[in-house]
Design a protein around this motif. Structure first.
Motif, PDB file in Angstrom:
ATOM      1  N   GLY A   1       1.906 -20.486  45.113  1.00 17.26           N
ATOM      2  CA  GLY A   1       1.240 -19.685  46.129  1.00 17.26           C
ATOM      3  C   GLY A   1       0.421 -20.478  47.119  1.00 17.26           C
ATOM      4  O   GLY A   1      -0.296 -19.900  47.941  1.00 17.26           O
ATOM      5  N   ILE A   2       0.511 -21.805  47.064  1.00 18.21           N
ATOM      6  CA  ILE A   2      -0.189 -22.650  48.034  1.00 18.21           C
ATOM      7  C   ILE A   2       0.693 -23.857  48.313  1.00 18.21           C
ATOM      8  O   ILE A   2       1.236 -24.471  47.399  1.00 18.21           O
ATOM      9  CB  ILE A   2      -1.584 -23.073  47.517  1.00 18.21           C
ATOM     10  N   GLY A   3       0.856 -24.182  49.586  1.00 25.49           N
ATOM     11  CA  GLY A   3       1.758 -25.263  49.959  1.00 25.49           C
ATOM     12  C   GLY A   3       1.027 -26.561  50.215  1.00 25.49           C
ATOM     13  O   GLY A   3      -0.052 -26.809  49.672  1.00 25.49           O
TER      14      GLY A   3
ATOM     15  N   PRO B   1      -1.387 -28.955  51.659  1.00 25.88           N
ATOM     16  CA  PRO B   1      -2.695 -28.572  52.189  1.00 25.88           C
ATOM     17  C   PRO B   1      -3.133 -29.383  53.401  1.00 25.88           C
ATOM     18  O   PRO B   1      -2.781 -30.545  53.549  1.00 25.88           O
ATOM     19  CB  PRO B   1      -3.622 -28.866  51.011  1.00 25.88           C
ATOM     20  N   GLU B   2      -3.888 -28.750  54.281  1.00 26.30           N
ATOM     21  CA  GLU B   2      -4.677 -29.458  55.279  1.00 26.30           C
ATOM     22  C   GLU B   2      -6.149 -29.406  54.896  1.00 26.30           C
ATOM     23  O   GLU B   2      -6.886 -30.351  55.114  1.00 26.30           O
ATOM     24  CB  GLU B   2      -4.466 -28.846  56.665  1.00 26.30           C
ATOM     25  N   LYS B   3      -6.549 -28.276  54.320  1.00 22.51           N
ATOM     26  CA  LYS B   3      -7.912 -28.129  53.817  1.00 22.51           C
ATOM     27  C   LYS B   3      -7.888 -27.131  52.667  1.00 22.51           C
ATOM     28  O   LYS B   3      -7.223 -26.103  52.739  1.00 22.51           O
ATOM     29  CB  LYS B   3      -8.863 -27.647  54.911  1.00 22.51           C
ATOM     30  N   VAL B   4      -8.600 -27.446  51.585  1.00 22.43           N
ATOM     31  CA  VAL B   4      -8.712 -26.544  50.441  1.00 22.43           C
ATOM     32  C   VAL B   4     -10.183 -26.434  50.052  1.00 22.43           C
ATOM     33  O   VAL B   4     -11.008 -27.274  50.431  1.00 22.43           O
ATOM     34  CB  VAL B   4      -7.889 -27.030  49.226  1.00 22.43           C
ATOM     35  N   GLY B   5     -10.504 -25.389  49.299  1.00 27.24           N
ATOM     36  CA  GLY B   5     -11.866 -25.188  48.839  1.00 27.24           C
ATOM     37  C   GLY B   5     -11.946 -25.235  47.322  1.00 27.24           C
ATOM     38  O   GLY B   5     -10.958 -24.989  46.622  1.00 27.24           O
ATOM     39  N   LEU B   6     -13.137 -25.549  46.826  1.00 29.21           N
ATOM     40  CA  LEU B   6     -13.412 -25.519  45.393  1.00 29.21           C
ATOM     41  C   LEU B   6     -14.640 -24.647  45.159  1.00 29.21           C
ATOM     42  O   LEU B   6     -15.664 -24.807  45.834  1.00 29.21           O
ATOM     43  CB  LEU B   6     -13.669 -26.920  44.841  1.00 29.21           C
ATOM     44  N   LEU B   7     -14.532 -23.730  44.212  1.00 27.81           N
ATOM     45  CA  LEU B   7     -15.639 -22.853  43.841  1.00 27.81           C
ATOM     46  C   LEU B   7     -16.010 -23.143  42.397  1.00 27.81           C
ATOM     47  O   LEU B   7     -15.201 -22.938  41.489  1.00 27.81           O
ATOM     48  CB  LEU B   7     -15.244 -21.386  43.998  1.00 27.81           C
ATOM     49  N   LEU B   8     -17.230 -23.629  42.187  1.00 21.51           N
ATOM     50  CA  LEU B   8     -17.739 -23.924  40.850  1.00 21.51           C
ATOM     51  C   LEU B   8     -18.736 -22.840  40.457  1.00 21.51           C
ATOM     52  O   LEU B   8     -19.727 -22.618  41.151  1.00 21.51           O
ATOM     53  CB  LEU B   8     -18.419 -25.295  40.840  1.00 21.51           C
ATOM     54  N   GLU B   9     -18.452 -22.160  39.350  1.00 19.91           N
ATOM     55  CA  GLU B   9     -19.341 -21.127  38.815  1.00 19.91           C
ATOM     56  C   GLU B   9     -19.793 -21.593  37.438  1.00 19.91           C
ATOM     57  O   GLU B   9     -19.083 -21.429  36.452  1.00 19.91           O
ATOM     58  CB  GLU B   9     -18.609 -19.793  38.744  1.00 19.91           C
ATOM     59  N   TYR B  10     -20.981 -22.198  37.408  1.00 19.80           N
ATOM     60  CA  TYR B  10     -21.395 -22.914  36.205  1.00 19.80           C
ATOM     61  C   TYR B  10     -21.595 -21.990  35.009  1.00 19.80           C
ATOM     62  O   TYR B  10     -21.034 -22.223  33.936  1.00 19.80           O
ATOM     63  CB  TYR B  10     -22.672 -23.713  36.481  1.00 19.80           C
ATOM     64  N   GLU B  11     -22.397 -20.933  35.168  1.00 17.21           N
ATOM     65  CA  GLU B  11     -22.655 -20.045  34.031  1.00 17.21           C
ATOM     66  C   GLU B  11     -21.395 -19.314  33.583  1.00 17.21           C
ATOM     67  O   GLU B  11     -21.214 -19.049  32.395  1.00 17.21           O
ATOM     68  CB  GLU B  11     -23.749 -19.027  34.379  1.00 17.21           C
ATOM     69  N   ALA B  12     -20.522 -18.990  34.524  1.00 19.74           N
ATOM     70  CA  ALA B  12     -19.271 -18.311  34.183  1.00 19.74           C
ATOM     71  C   ALA B  12     -18.230 -19.274  33.627  1.00 19.74           C
ATOM     72  O   ALA B  12     -17.155 -18.840  33.192  1.00 19.74           O
ATOM     73  CB  ALA B  12     -18.712 -17.598  35.410  1.00 19.74           C
ATOM     74  N   GLN B  13     -18.522 -20.589  33.663  1.00 25.25           N
ATOM     75  CA  GLN B  13     -17.630 -21.604  33.103  1.00 25.25           C
ATOM     76  C   GLN B  13     -16.271 -21.617  33.805  1.00 25.25           C
ATOM     77  O   GLN B  13     -15.218 -21.659  33.168  1.00 25.25           O
ATOM     78  CB  GLN B  13     -17.439 -21.377  31.599  1.00 25.25           C
TER      79      GLN B  13
END
Length: 205
Positions: free
Chosen positions: A142-144, A146-158
């Motif tokens: 579902g993703i080809g 990349p030119e730019k990607v994001g990262l989401l870190l949710e520490y308490e939710a692990q």
């Protein structure tokens, strides 16, 4: 598929390694820590970009320190996270082989990120994405290219999620157990990566 892994606590701390702490704030801002960078990597653009060089510097010409990766083209961010939700983006320039994610501040310096249970990464190689932990891989669709990607870190939710920036949507989520401070982590074998931090978490993800 969710990859999980146990972690053995080690004695090195974020303060000892020179990382600053990002506690509950949601706009993590970090630079790339040159002291951790393998000698094949050049840090540029105000310590927010990293470029791969096949030859690199002679190890004998680089100051000896325990923080530098010895065998693999890896560099860490200089801000440690212990709580909260944090988001950053990575612009990919002419790279076909790289890994992005987070790692324990005391991740072993003689291993690449993604090969043990001290790091959690998304890897792009051979025009395919995979989630990677402890040398186990799960394919991502579902993703080809990349030119730019994001990262989401949710520490308490692990959780660590790969975000499609063009659609502002989560593509894949790694579920794991963080048992100590973690820092942004990057590896690459060609081209350049440019990091963008200090960003708010996008609405809807």
């Amino acid at each position: 598929m969710a990859l999980t892994g146990a972690r053995v606590l080690r004695c090195w701390g974020a303060k000892w390694l020179g990382a600053t702490a990002a506690a509950t704030r949601r706009d993590i801002s970090f630079k790339l820590d040159e002291k951790t960078a393998h000698t094949s990597l050049a840090i540029f653009k105000g310590e927010t970009g990293v470029k791969y060089g096949m030859v690199g510097l002679e190890p004998t010409k680089v100051a000896l320190n325990l923080e530098r990766f010895k065998e693999w083209a890896v560099v860490l961010g200089n801000t440690a996270v212990t709580s909260g939700r944090h988001y950053w983006e990575v612009t990919v320039k002419k790279s076909q082989h790289f890994r992005i994610g987070v790692a324990d501040v005391d991740v072993p310096r003689d291993c690449c990120i993604g090969v043990d249970d001290h790091s959690w990464v998304f890897t792009y190689a051979h025009r395919k994405w995979h989630a990677m932990l402890a040398n186990e891989r799960a394919p991502i669709t579902g993703i080809g290219q990349p030119e730019k990607v994001g990262l989401l870190l949710e520490y308490e939710a692990q959780r660590l999620s790969l975000v499609d920036v063009s659609r502002t949507s989560v593509v894949y989520t790694l579920r794991t157990k963080f048992r100590g401070p973690v820092v942004p982590a990057f590896a690459l074998w060609d081209g350049e990566l440019l990091t963008h931090s200090g960003l708010d978490v996008p609405e809807g993800i």
